[in-house]
Design an enzyme around this catalytic site. Structure first.
Site, PDB file in Angstrom:
ATOM      1  N   CYS A 117       1.047  -1.108  -0.004  1.00  0.00           N
ATOM      2  CA  CYS A 117      -0.142  -0.043   0.083  1.00  0.00           C
ATOM      3  C   CYS A 117       0.778   1.181  -0.002  1.00  0.00           C
ATOM      4  O   CYS A 117       0.294   2.395  -0.142  1.00  0.00           O
ATOM      5  CB  CYS A 117      -0.989   0.104   1.142  1.00  0.00           C
ATOM      6  SG  CYS A 117      -1.874  -1.469   1.124  1.00  0.00           S
ATOM      7  N   HIS A 259      -3.592   6.553   1.793  1.00  0.00           N
ATOM      8  CA  HIS A 259      -4.155   5.381   1.432  1.00  0.00           C
ATOM      9  C   HIS A 259      -5.257   5.273   1.692  1.00  0.00           C
ATOM     10  O   HIS A 259      -5.800   5.233   3.051  1.00  0.00           O
ATOM     11  CB  HIS A 259      -2.965   4.432   1.748  1.00  0.00           C
ATOM     12  CG  HIS A 259      -3.596   2.939   1.762  1.00  0.00           C
ATOM     13  ND1 HIS A 259      -4.069   2.316   0.615  1.00  0.00           N
ATOM     14  CD2 HIS A 259      -3.568   2.076   2.548  1.00  0.00           C
ATOM     15  CE1 HIS A 259      -4.117   1.200   0.695  1.00  0.00           C
ATOM     16  NE2 HIS A 259      -4.210   0.849   1.762  1.00  0.00           N
ATOM     17  N   ASN A 289     -10.095  -1.139  -0.626  1.00  0.00           N
ATOM     18  CA  ASN A 289      -8.591  -0.995  -0.565  1.00  0.00           C
ATOM     19  C   ASN A 289      -8.039  -1.599  -1.723  1.00  0.00           C
ATOM     20  O   ASN A 289      -7.970  -2.865  -1.830  1.00  0.00           O
ATOM     21  CB  ASN A 289      -8.117  -1.652   0.805  1.00  0.00           C
ATOM     22  CG  ASN A 289      -6.462  -1.772   0.840  1.00  0.00           C
ATOM     23  OD1 ASN A 289      -5.928  -1.139  -0.049  1.00  0.00           O
ATOM     24  ND2 ASN A 289      -6.425  -1.676   2.158  1.00  0.00           N
TER      25      ASN A 289
END
Length: 334
Positions: A117, A259, A289
């Site tokens: 990420c 993020h 995500n």
């Protein structure tokens, strides 16, 4: 010590792409014991996009790249370097070369960065170093992941979180006066690697040459409580450190782009920095995500819908597996 920076870095354009297949919370509730209300209240996610059929990571990465290139006055043959940030490559040896071939950037060096990420930010910083020291002039940075293929769809703790997507940015050398990549801060704590990972499990099969080394990668596993504590503690520190190094204050931030992991994390980080919610960019509800794709995907949408205006100070911060985390500060100039 004499600085090795010979030129500035300008972000010319961005692009993004997501798969067509949309999986909403209601559909997931037919697979595992959950509900739309339960998922949304705990994560802020309503739906996510999933790759299907023969579409691959490279297909969506190429779409995002071409979209970004089309907004500039350069073409794929002008690219000197391609950096693909992904933890879900088409090929374990790397996929950047496949992206290079797909978009026709035959003159570009291409390589992968694996940092989950945080991958897009680390790729951006890497690209900036090559430009600042005069090695390359035109660089394509792509964050793309297809976490759906590493998701255990029977695990309610993780299957609700992840989606697939790609985002791209074109960086170009410029004069130091035009520079708009202002600074960065990167961190790693490898002691906590097992809080979020995809483990390789060794099998008991043995043969003459590979005793004890054969096996397979498993699914994504995550200690949600520990990842939450890590993010809300370390990310504000990284942002403050980066701002301080540039003699900037939190009040000067126009947009905070984190993020897109969980709405609770986004809100907690903004709260600790005393940044109002209207300055926080989020598209989490639509995509979930998307790992390395989440920051460039949200950045591109915010630029395209004119939320981000020329001159705005954008603070981007990634965090995730490794554990890795970091911040990049951009002054957007259209």
């Amino acid at each position: 010590m004499k600085s090795s920076i010979t030129q500035g870095v300008k972000m010319l354009a961005t692009g993004s792409a997501v798969p067509d297949l949309c999986i909403n919370n209601e559909l997931i509730s037919n697979i595992v014991d959950t509900s739309d209300e339960w998922i949304f209240n705990r994560t802020g996610i309503k739906e996510r996009r999933i790759l299907s059929g023969s579409t691959s990571l490279i297909d969506i990465a190429a779409l995002a790249s071409i979209q970004a290139l089309d907004k500039t006055n350069i073409n794929a043959l002008d690219l000197d370097l391609i950096i693909l940030a992904t933890s879900t490559p088409n090929d374990l040896f790397g996929s950047a070369s496949q992206l290079q071939a797909k978009i026709g950037a035959s003159r570009a060096i291409a390589f992968d960065i694996t940092a989950a990420c945080s991958g897009f930010l680390i790729a951006m910083v890497t690209a900036a170093q090559f430009i600042q020291n005069g090695s390359y002039n035109n660089v394509l940075v792509v964050g793309a992941d297809v976490l759906s293929k590493w998701t255990d769809w029977s695990d309610r703790r993780t299957c609700i979180l992840f989606g697939d997507g790609a985002g791209a940015a074109i960086l170009q050398s410029c004069s130091l006066l035009e520079n708009n990549i202002l600074g960065f801060n990167l961190n790693t704590n490898g002691q906590k690697f097992d809080q979020l990972n995809i483990q390789y499990e060794y099998s008991k099969k043995e043969d003459l040459f590979s005793t004890g080394i054969k096996g397979n990668f498993k699914y994504i596993t995550m200690n949600g409580k520990e990842v939450y504590k890590f993010a809300v503690s370390k990310v504000p520190q990284s942002i403050q450190c980066c701002l301080s190094s540039l003699n900037l204050s939190v009040k000067q931030i126009n947009w905070l782009l984190l993020h897109q992991a969980n709405e609770r994390i986004l809100n907690a980080v903004a709260s600790r920095l005393m940044i109002p919610s209207e300055k926080v960019i989020s598209n989490l509800s639509k995509y979930g995500n998307t790992s390395a794709a989440s920051i460039p995907l949200a950045l591109n949408e915010a630029i395209e819908d004119s939320r981000i205006q020329s001159g705005d100070l954008v603070v981007m911060s990634g965090f995730g597996a490794g554990l890795t985390w970091g911040t990049l500060i951009l002054r957007w100039n259209a």
